[in-house]
Design an enzyme around this catalytic site. Structure first.
Site, PDB file in Angstrom:
ATOM      1  N   HIS A 253       1.034  -1.127   0.148  1.00 34.15           N
ATOM      2  CA  HIS A 253       0.058  -0.152  -0.019  1.00 34.15           C
ATOM      3  C   HIS A 253       0.970   1.267  -0.115  1.00 34.15           C
ATOM      4  O   HIS A 253       1.507   1.447   0.984  1.00 34.15           O
ATOM      5  CB  HIS A 253      -0.933  -0.016   1.212  1.00 34.15           C
ATOM      6  CG  HIS A 253      -1.614   1.158   1.332  1.00 34.15           C
ATOM      7  ND1 HIS A 253      -2.553   1.670   0.094  1.00 34.15           N
ATOM      8  CD2 HIS A 253      -1.708   2.204   2.175  1.00 34.15           C
ATOM      9  CE1 HIS A 253      -3.219   2.762   0.524  1.00 34.15           C
ATOM     10  NE2 HIS A 253      -2.563   3.189   1.921  1.00 34.15           N
TER      11      HIS A 253
ATOM     12  N   ASP B 164       1.153   4.890  -0.281  1.00 29.83           N
ATOM     13  CA  ASP B 164       0.378   6.439  -0.283  1.00 29.83           C
ATOM     14  C   ASP B 164       1.040   7.367  -1.236  1.00 29.83           C
ATOM     15  O   ASP B 164       2.244   7.555  -0.982  1.00 29.83           O
ATOM     16  CB  ASP B 164       0.428   6.979   1.084  1.00 29.83           C
ATOM     17  CG  ASP B 164      -0.417   6.051   2.133  1.00 29.83           C
ATOM     18  OD1 ASP B 164      -1.551   5.847   2.017  1.00 29.83           O
ATOM     19  OD2 ASP B 164       0.208   5.812   3.244  1.00 29.83           O
TER      20      ASP B 164
ATOM     21  N   ASP C  53      -7.645   1.437   2.494  1.00 34.71           N
ATOM     22  CA  ASP C  53      -7.172   2.248   3.764  1.00 34.71           C
ATOM     23  C   ASP C  53      -8.029   3.633   3.841  1.00 34.71           C
ATOM     24  O   ASP C  53      -7.958   4.263   4.951  1.00 34.71           O
ATOM     25  CB  ASP C  53      -5.525   2.965   3.396  1.00 34.71           C
ATOM     26  CG  ASP C  53      -4.847   3.527   4.527  1.00 34.71           C
ATOM     27  OD1 ASP C  53      -5.569   3.044   5.764  1.00 34.71           O
ATOM     28  OD2 ASP C  53      -4.001   4.308   4.529  1.00 34.71           O
TER      29      ASP C  53
ATOM     30  N   HIS D  81      -6.237   9.652  -0.320  1.00 36.77           N
ATOM     31  CA  HIS D  81      -6.690   9.638   0.972  1.00 36.77           C
ATOM     32  C   HIS D  81      -6.299  10.233   1.969  1.00 36.77           C
ATOM     33  O   HIS D  81      -6.423  10.355   3.198  1.00 36.77           O
ATOM     34  CB  HIS D  81      -7.241   8.129   1.361  1.00 36.77           C
ATOM     35  CG  HIS D  81      -6.369   6.999   1.418  1.00 36.77           C
ATOM     36  ND1 HIS D  81      -5.781   6.736   0.363  1.00 36.77           N
ATOM     37  CD2 HIS D  81      -5.598   6.853   2.444  1.00 36.77           C
ATOM     38  CE1 HIS D  81      -4.915   5.570   0.761  1.00 36.77           C
ATOM     39  NE2 HIS D  81      -4.492   5.943   2.145  1.00 36.77           N
TER      40      HIS D  81
END
Length: 1010
Positions: A50, A52, A191, A434
């Site tokens: 994951h 970001d 997430d 996000h």
């Protein structure tokens, strides 16, 4: 690498095929999935990272691995390492999500590496799997793209226009590099902090078959685990029916590995030690623990298939370490089948796991509401980020406006500058992350997001100039135009470039396909004569710029006045207004019609509305005189919640921070017990300037012939010298008997009914009476009874609620002194110019009967997020010379289009190929006139470009011709079947389009130029 190199050729030849590596027969897709053993508990291992797109570090720092003192993360090395690890063992599988990172990495690879990655995506692998007998199973490709957006977008603060755009951008990259085998079929929102029903609907319209996410409310999870309903069919639109259904699953461990099985180099769990000649052998214990973990997980799920994620934030920088241990785990766990174990474990992907569930031949529980608000414990409601970084939230929305207008101008002027527009498209894609528009990033990262948007806008202005250089001149002999520029600080009544100029022009591009009438304000030092496109001298008035505006930190302009006038703009076109300084003697002779009073009762009134204030500045009443409706206010104004100053050691000590909203008390305090009022009345606008204190004020305005009331608010610098963090709301306490119901929109589209202290799918325990009732408000919120509906439109995403019957509040700004310990590591304490940040914004108020309200809030909200774009230019020519050389008005449309249709996207792709999205933006049964299906001719949009030769409908993210889309079918517990394939999908024979309520249709169009 230029954007055009990797994705410029979007559509080619007469059938608008997708030019990319094509899939070989039976080498990818569901039919190649390993579905396990029907007699066993099948564990689908999903290896993933994951990544970001900015959070604690900037996008660049994350990609390159800089500033590892903040967080060790380097995406380029992750992708390098994963590709090497996949090459070592054909059994291995990996999924990747963030195309914004992948695109960077891809452009830096050699052709040999690119070819290898294409093989990993496009080629299936034959595996020999020993079950009870020897069988040959064709398995899916080693690398699979999931979601396929530029980032994993937030779902609370994002607008549907930008969600679609960022997924379209990512899908284009994947399609060009990998063809059909690369096409994502699954949403992977692991997430984000709560989940929107509209997001699920959009995914379904993109052709996705499923969605998986990692976060849901702790009580919701408990209930679903107990009832084996962690997976469901989400009926994501009340308007689109089965087309919006999306199978949805909640992952069992957030998105990390099961406890004690994290094999990444940054984890402390033990590896698999399997040397029989050493004392540290742990295979038996590790196998036993894993089998127990599999059974524990299966207890909450409904089939003999479960999914286990192995990965986390920026994991797999040393992919071999992860895969080496997973290889062993799979080997030894499966070996236990000989000893009676029923656990069958293998590498898989979310797509193949979903397909196994689809083949399970069972019915599924359905869901029709959303997953907001999200709490991870009784005091931990993630509702603060709905309002965090309010200035960035507005800048993102404004940037989208500029992006869409730039695409329009590039298309209609045929300037072929899509490469230049890419910079803003990419910045907008990054901003949807996000931890971007959500406001949950570190301050330095927020600056980086803003800088990217600003740089993208700079490139867009170059495109705008080149487009106007084609559209404005009447002939090739017209003299060159002076450059057009934006006044980016017009929200604080500052435009230094035009100050003191004798002449300048204002050109307004209307991005909607309907004519627009509105009032324009321009900050000026002195008075001007303003000529409209028809040569008429407009009625203009000089009104003062309010004192709170003039005192905003960072405002360097000495301008104290603004000129206001009404404009009528053509649909999807522009009008230019010529400003000429009035001679001194003319200004002296003219008598001002503006009347100003201080601290006296004030009544604002036009043809439709009356707004009453007392001499203390209290708003008492708004009356719709045309409809004989009124709403009274017992209170209206600014209040503040004290943010809880906890140490986060236990749930009861949870602090309010960038993510969490946790007020100390359910009763907010007024920012001031007194206020002043200045009443300004002119022919075009009447305004009550209400000052609460030196950091909170509002200007409530009523324009000539407007059926709404405008509230412009200014908040900041929020004082913290008392060491108290404050969360500022604007609250309206009305006499509308709304009970415990209120209504909020989802990402700017469909509206959901909210009930205070209630959740539709579980027995909700009320702990936080305020934070637990906050919801995202992307564009509108309202309360109503049988006779009246009071609606508030917002200019950005905010958190809002109705905490008491008849009351509506929206959180405007937050300044906090404690971190909520959810990762950011710093308090939400924004500053500028050496003091707390000042934020400004607008709200639009409507008062109508409920049956009539939809037309007002739908059209009003559309025009707030897609408003005319103003560009200025300094001119030397006289008015007569200017009009002789340049067009002053122009429209792209041949015919008037229906009022319930919106042109969502209009983009020139290549040569004579365009992409267009049109939508019906009313819901069913909202309005007697506009909630019906509508039919119109797309050719009217292309009148100025050419004749439509071919029209191919594609999925919402333009990823696949709709005629080729075959989604999976699901059956709900009440025996409803999704039947998801759209019967009207076809190669269209003409340009007539039909839209049903809330439908968005996307077309790739080939035209012949005149």
């Amino acid at each position: 690498m230029h954007f055009s190199t990797c994705c410029g050729l979007l559509v080619v030849i007469t059938t608008i095929c997708y030019g990319a590596p094509s899939r070989s027969a039976n080498t990818c897709g569901y039919e190649t999935c390993n579905l396990g053993d029907p007699s066993k508990l099948n564990v689908h291992i999903v290896a993933h990272t994951h990544d970001d797109v900015g959070w604690l570090k900037t996008v660049d720092q994350y990609y390159y691995g800089a500033r590892n003192d903040i967080q060790h993360a380097a995406v380029q090395y992750i992708l390098d390492s994963v590709i090497m690890a996949l090459d070592e063992n054909p059994d291995r599988r990996f999924i990747y999500v963030e195309v914004g990172f992948f695109w960077r990495w891809w452009n830096q690879q050699t052709s040999d590496i690119q070819t290898k990655v294409q093989q990993f995506v496009n080629e299936g692998i034959y595996l020999v799997i020993i079950l009870l007998r020897l069988s040959e199973v064709l398995n899916q490709g080693r690398l699979e793209f999931i979601s396929g957006g530029w980032c994993m977008n937030d779902e609370a603060s994002t607008h549907y226009n930008s969600i679609i755009d960022q997924h379209t951008l990512g899908a284009e990259i994947i399609r060009q590099a990998f063809g059909e085998c690369g096409r994502p079929k699954i949403g992977w929102q692991i997430d984000p902090f709560g989940h929107s029903r509209e997001q699920a609907s959009l995914f379904a319209q993109m052709g996705f078959d499923g969605l998986f996410f990692g976060r849901a409310d702790y009580e919701d999870i408990q209930t679903r685990n107990r009832t084996k309903t962690m997976e469901m069919v989400w009926k994501a639109s009340a308007n689109l029916g089965e087309q919006s259904w999306l199978f949805t699953g909640i992952l069992p461990h957030g998105y990390g590995a099961p406890d004690s099985f994290c094999f990444d180099y940054r984890c402390s769990d033990n590896p698999i030690m399997d040397d029989n000649h050493r004392f540290d052998l742990n295979v038996q214990e590790r196998v036993r623990s894993f089998i127990q973990a599999a059974h524990d997980e299966a207890a909450g799920y409904a089939t003999n298939h479960i999914i286990m994620t192995f990965g986390g934030d920026f994991q797999y920088e040393d992919a071999n370490q992860n895969f080496k241990n997973l290889d062993k785990l799979i080997k030894y766990v499966n070996a236990e089948q000989a000893n009676g174990s029923n656990v069958n474990v293998f590498y898989s992907t979310p797509s193949c796991y979903l397909y196994a569930l689809n083949k399970a031949d069972r019915t599924w529980k359905s869901k029709t509401d959303d997953f907001f608000p999200y709490a991870h414990h009784p005091h931990g409601f993630w509702t603060g980020y709905f309002s965090s970084r309010a200035a960035l939230k507005r800048f993102e929305r404004h940037s989208n406006n500029i992006l869409q207008v730039t695409r329009h101008l590039n298309a209609f002027a045929n300037t072929s500058l899509r490469n230049s527009i890419f910079y803003l498209s990419e910045a907008m894609g990054v901003a949807q992350h996000h931890d971007a528009v959500s406001g949950t990033e570190k301050q330095e990262v927020a600056f980086d997001y803003a800088q990217r948007l600003s740089d993208g806008i700079g490139k867009a202005v170059d495109v705008i100039n080149q487009a106007y250089n084609k559209l404005l001149p009447k002939s090739a002999q017209s003299p060159p135009l002076q450059a057009q520029f934006l006044c980016q600080l017009s929200n604080i009544s500052q435009c230094l470039e035009i100050e003191g100029q004798d002449r300048f022009t204002l050109t307004l591009w209307n991005p909607v396909i309907h004519p627009v009438t509105q009032h324009v304000r321009v900050p000026v030092r002195f008075d001007y004569t303003v000529h409209d496109p028809n040569g008429q001298t407009l009625l203009t008035e000089l009104i003062p710029i309010s004192e709170p505006t003039q005192k905003i930190p960072g405002r360097t302009s000495l301008t104290q006045k603004q000129i206001i006038f009404k404009v009528a703009l053509p649909a999807l076109g522009f009008s230019t207004y010529y400003f000429e300084k009035k001679p001194d003697q003319q200004r002296t002779k003219e008598k001002s019609t503006v009347k100003i009073t201080h601290n006296e009762a004030c009544v604002l009134q036009n043809q439709y509305l009356r707004v009453d204030f007392d001499d203390q500045g209290n708003l008492h009443r708004i009356v719709n005189t045309n409809k004989n409706l009124g709403v009274s206010f017992s209170n209206q104004g600014f209040y503040w919640y004290q943010g809880f100053a906890g140490n986060n050691s236990r749930p009861e000590f949870q602090a309010s921070g960038a993510y969490i909203f946790r007020p100390v008390s359910a009763d907010p305090q007024p920012v001031s017990t007194t206020r002043t009022i200045t009443c300004i009345k002119a022919e075009q606008v009447q305004t009550a300037v209400i000052i609460f204190n030196d950091w909170a004020s509002q200007e409530i305005s009523l324009y000539d012939e407007a059926e709404y009331t405008e509230v412009e608010w200014t908040v900041g610098p929020i004082p913290i010298n008392d060491n108290i963090g404050k969360e500022i709301i604007l609250r309206y306490d009305t006499d509308v008997n709304s009970g415990n119901k209120f209504y909020t929109d989802a990402n700017g589209r469909e509206v959901l009914e909210r009930t205070r202290d209630y959740r539709p799918t579980w027995n909700y325990t009320v702990v936080e009476t305020v934070a637990g009732n906050y919801y995202p408000v992307n564009s509108r919120i309202w309360i109503k009874n049988q006779e009246r509906q009071f609606t508030i439109l917002t200019d950005r995403s905010q958190g809002g609620s109705s905490i008491h019957d008849g009351s509506v509040e929206l959180m405007l700004h937050r300044r906090l002194l404690y971190d909520d310990r959810l990762g950011v590591g710093e308090p939400l304490n924004e500053t500028a110019f050496g003091e707390g940040l000042v934020v400004r914004g607008k709200q639009i108020l409507f008062l109508q009967a409920p049956a009539a309200s939809a037309a007002y809030h739908r059209i009003g909200a559309q025009r707030m997020y897609m408003h005319p774009l103003a560009t200025y230019s300094l001119v030397q020519q006289s008015y007569d010379t200017y009009t002789a050389n340049y067009r002053q008005t122009w429209t792209a449309l041949a015919d008037t289009l229906p009022l319930n249709v919106h042109l969502l996207t209009f983009e020139h792709l290549v040569e004579n190929v365009y992409q267009i999205r049109v939508e019906h933006y009313f819901e069913q049964n909202e309005d007697d006139t506009y909630s019906h299906p509508v039919t119109f001719d797309l050719q009217s949009v292309f009148n100025s470009i050419g004749k439509i030769e071919q029209l191919v409908e594609v999925t919402l993210n333009a990823d696949l011709p709709l005629i080729d889309l075959k989604r999976l079918t699901w059956v709900t517990g009440d025996k409803e079947s999704s039947h998801p394939n759209v019967p009207e999908a076809r190669l269209m024979a003409n340009s007539t389009v039909r839209l049903i309520p809330m439908q968005i249709r996307t077309f790739n169009v080939v035209v012949s130029h005149p």
